[in-house]
Design an enzyme around this catalytic site. Structure first.
Site, PDB file in Angstrom:
ATOM      1  N   SER A 138      -6.912   3.371  11.663  1.00 54.27           N
ATOM      2  CA  SER A 138      -5.656   4.154  11.180  1.00 54.27           C
ATOM      3  C   SER A 138      -5.458   5.193  12.199  1.00 54.27           C
ATOM      4  O   SER A 138      -6.529   5.851  12.664  1.00 54.27           O
ATOM      5  CB  SER A 138      -5.922   4.670   9.720  1.00 54.27           C
ATOM      6  OG  SER A 138      -4.715   5.517   9.444  1.00 54.27           O
ATOM      7  N   TYR A 153     -10.339  10.062   3.961  1.00 56.18           N
ATOM      8  CA  TYR A 153      -9.793   8.620   4.588  1.00 56.18           C
ATOM      9  C   TYR A 153      -9.763   9.093   6.171  1.00 56.18           C
ATOM     10  O   TYR A 153     -10.339   8.068   6.825  1.00 56.18           O
ATOM     11  CB  TYR A 153      -8.547   8.448   4.134  1.00 56.18           C
ATOM     12  CG  TYR A 153      -7.959   7.354   4.803  1.00 56.18           C
ATOM     13  CD1 TYR A 153      -7.951   6.217   4.399  1.00 56.18           C
ATOM     14  CD2 TYR A 153      -6.590   7.331   5.849  1.00 56.18           C
ATOM     15  CE1 TYR A 153      -7.510   4.883   4.877  1.00 56.18           C
ATOM     16  CE2 TYR A 153      -6.187   6.381   6.124  1.00 56.18           C
ATOM     17  CZ  TYR A 153      -6.463   5.000   5.986  1.00 56.18           C
ATOM     18  OH  TYR A 153      -5.681   3.999   6.320  1.00 56.18           O
TER      19      TYR A 153
HETATM   20  P1  NAP Z   1      -4.665  -2.418   0.129  1.00 54.04           P
HETATM   21  O1  NAP Z   1      -3.371  -3.057  -0.033  1.00 54.04           O
HETATM   22  O2  NAP Z   1      -5.011  -1.059  -0.542  1.00 54.04           O
HETATM   23  O3  NAP Z   1      -6.019  -3.446   0.404  1.00 54.04           O
HETATM   24  C1  NAP Z   1      -7.119  -2.824   0.712  1.00 54.04           C
HETATM   25  C2  NAP Z   1      -8.257  -3.783   0.284  1.00 54.04           C
HETATM   26  O4  NAP Z   1      -9.469  -3.472   0.439  1.00 54.04           O
HETATM   27  C3  NAP Z   1      -8.232  -4.719  -0.940  1.00 54.04           C
HETATM   28  O5  NAP Z   1      -8.381  -6.022  -0.829  1.00 54.04           O
HETATM   29  C4  NAP Z   1      -9.606  -3.945  -1.893  1.00 54.04           C
HETATM   30  O6  NAP Z   1     -10.168  -4.723  -2.789  1.00 54.04           O
HETATM   31  C5  NAP Z   1     -10.043  -3.708  -0.532  1.00 54.04           C
HETATM   32  N1  NAP Z   1     -11.495  -3.043  -0.578  1.00 54.04           N
HETATM   33  C6  NAP Z   1     -11.547  -1.660  -1.026  1.00 54.04           C
HETATM   34  N2  NAP Z   1     -12.768  -1.401  -1.185  1.00 54.04           N
HETATM   35  C7  NAP Z   1     -13.586  -2.429  -1.069  1.00 54.04           C
HETATM   36  C8  NAP Z   1     -14.973  -3.017  -1.088  1.00 54.04           C
HETATM   37  N3  NAP Z   1     -15.855  -1.901  -1.411  1.00 54.04           N
HETATM   38  N4  NAP Z   1     -15.441  -4.044  -0.840  1.00 54.04           N
HETATM   39  C9  NAP Z   1     -14.461  -4.999  -0.605  1.00 54.04           C
HETATM   40  N5  NAP Z   1     -13.191  -4.678  -0.377  1.00 54.04           N
HETATM   41  C10 NAP Z   1     -12.675  -3.615  -0.612  1.00 54.04           C
HETATM   42  O7  NAP Z   1      -4.555  -1.808   1.521  1.00 54.04           O
HETATM   43  P2  NAP Z   1      -4.033  -2.290   3.198  1.00 54.04           P
HETATM   44  O8  NAP Z   1      -2.745  -1.554   3.397  1.00 54.04           O
HETATM   45  O9  NAP Z   1      -3.821  -3.633   2.945  1.00 54.04           O
HETATM   46  O10 NAP Z   1      -4.948  -1.754   4.118  1.00 54.04           O
HETATM   47  C11 NAP Z   1      -6.026  -2.819   4.842  1.00 54.04           C
HETATM   48  C12 NAP Z   1      -6.431  -1.886   6.029  1.00 54.04           C
HETATM   49  O11 NAP Z   1      -5.357  -1.312   6.953  1.00 54.04           O
HETATM   50  C13 NAP Z   1      -7.209  -0.506   5.525  1.00 54.04           C
HETATM   51  O12 NAP Z   1      -8.563  -0.673   6.426  1.00 54.04           O
HETATM   52  C14 NAP Z   1      -6.446   0.469   5.676  1.00 54.04           C
HETATM   53  O13 NAP Z   1      -6.941   1.543   5.901  1.00 54.04           O
HETATM   54  C15 NAP Z   1      -5.504   0.092   7.059  1.00 54.04           C
HETATM   55  N6  NAP Z   1      -4.108   0.902   7.187  1.00 54.04           N
HETATM   56  C16 NAP Z   1      -3.290   0.684   6.206  1.00 54.04           C
HETATM   57  C17 NAP Z   1      -2.193   1.244   6.391  1.00 54.04           C
HETATM   58  C18 NAP Z   1      -0.875   0.992   5.673  1.00 54.04           C
HETATM   59  O14 NAP Z   1       0.234   1.786   5.700  1.00 54.04           O
HETATM   60  N7  NAP Z   1      -0.745   0.102   4.590  1.00 54.04           N
HETATM   61  C19 NAP Z   1      -2.045   2.305   7.592  1.00 54.04           C
HETATM   62  C20 NAP Z   1      -3.020   2.401   8.495  1.00 54.04           C
HETATM   63  C21 NAP Z   1      -4.217   1.807   8.161  1.00 54.04           C
HETATM   64  P3  NAP Z   1      -9.433  -4.594  -4.198  1.00 54.04           P
HETATM   65  O15 NAP Z   1      -8.260  -5.344  -4.611  1.00 54.04           O
HETATM   66  O16 NAP Z   1     -10.749  -5.058  -4.996  1.00 54.04           O
HETATM   67  O17 NAP Z   1      -9.231  -2.927  -4.483  1.00 54.04           O
END
Ligand code: NAP
Length: 229
Positions: A138, A153
């Site tokens: 990120s 984070y």
């Molecule tokens: P999200 O919808 O909150 O999804 C997060 C995922 O991580 C979910 O499947 C969650 O599972 C899983 N997770 C969390 N802890 C875990 C663990 N201990 N073991 C296995 N799975 C786990 O978030 P997203 O936006 O898709 O984010 C995906 C990636 O993109 C992340 O690395 C995030 O930091 C990065 N990112 C996102 C954004 C944004 O704007 N969305 C921006 C920058 C970076 P559960 O369903 O079980 O909770």
């Protein structure tokens, strides 16, 4: 033979879209999730469209879990050539006011999780002479941008960036290790007001996961362009 990709946190958000896109590109996809019901459901929803996606349980924060999964797959004769470290948590709060659990949870999922999966799956890539590791980081982990966002984070994404550089310097052969910022994406983490859909968020992840042999390694990317650490 098609390559096999393993994606963490594949049950929703960017991870689910990455699974879809990699399978559409012809890879065999192992969608992992910590909740078996949600993970199975997500994998079935993609497999129902004819995509080669199957589920394996993996809580990345649990020490030994990635190693056990890697051993099980190895014993079954399966090789993982592509690893997408996507799973993460986003606890609120600053260095001084976030509850202690925010830090332990974020370190376990956002930093130690990718470290354990790399240690479990990269040795197989080195033996095969081919591998792609994509660490979904990120802009919050960018020193060049002042580490914006909640403390647990930002600190753990900075550590994930450090892991990317360190591992990229350690691997040999056609094994590439890169980090990516997907931008601000409409997911449970990004919220409804985010400007990007999951398609845009997954694009650079998939690009890095399928880089040709002359592609970059040890870099940090957004929109397929290198960005500052
Ligand atoms: P999200 O919808 O909150 O999804 C997060 C995922 O991580 C979910 O499947 C969650 O599972 C899983 N997770 C969390 N802890 C875990 C663990 N201990 N073991 C296995 N799975 C786990 O978030 P997203 O936006 O898709 O984010 C995906 C990636 O993109 C992340 O690395 C995030 O930091 C990065 N990112 C996102 C954004 C944004 O704007 N969305 C921006 C920058 C970076 P559960 O369903 O079980 O909770």
């Amino acid at each position: 033979m098609p390559h096999t990709a393993l994606v963490t946190g594949g049950n929703r958000g960017i991870g689910l879209e990455v699974c879809r896109r990699l399978a559409e590109e012809g890879l065999d996809v192992i969608l992992t999730a910590r909740d078996p019901v949600l993970g199975q459901r997500a994998a079935r929803s993609l497999a129902g469209h004819g995509l080669k996606v199957r589920f394996e349980p993996l809580d990345v924060a649990r020490e030994g879990a990635a190693e056990a999964l890697a051993a099980r797959l190895r014993d079954a004769g399966e090789r993982v050539e592509v690893l997408v470290n996507n799973a993460a948590v986003y606890p609120a709060g600053g260095v001084l006011d976030a509850p202690p659990g925010a830090f332990t949870e974020a370190v376990a999922a956002n930093f130690l999780g990718p470290l354990w999966t790399c240690r479990a799956f990269v040795p197989g890539m080195l033996r095969a002479g081919y591998g792609r590791v994509v660490n979904v980081s990120s802009g919050a982990g960018a020193f060049s941008d002042g580490l914006p966002g909640p403390a647990a984070y930002a600190l753990t994404k900075a550590a994930l960036n450090a892991l990317t550089l360190k591992l990229a310097a350690e691997v040999r052969g056609d094994v590439k290790v890169n980090a990516v910022c997907p931008g601000w994406v409409r997911t449970r983490m990004g919220g409804r007001g985010a400007p990007r859909g999951v398609e845009a968020g997954a694009d650079t992840v998939v690009w890095l996961a399928t880089l040709p042999g002359d592609g970059p390694s040890g870099g940090f990317f957004r929109d397929r362009e290198a960005i500052e650490w």
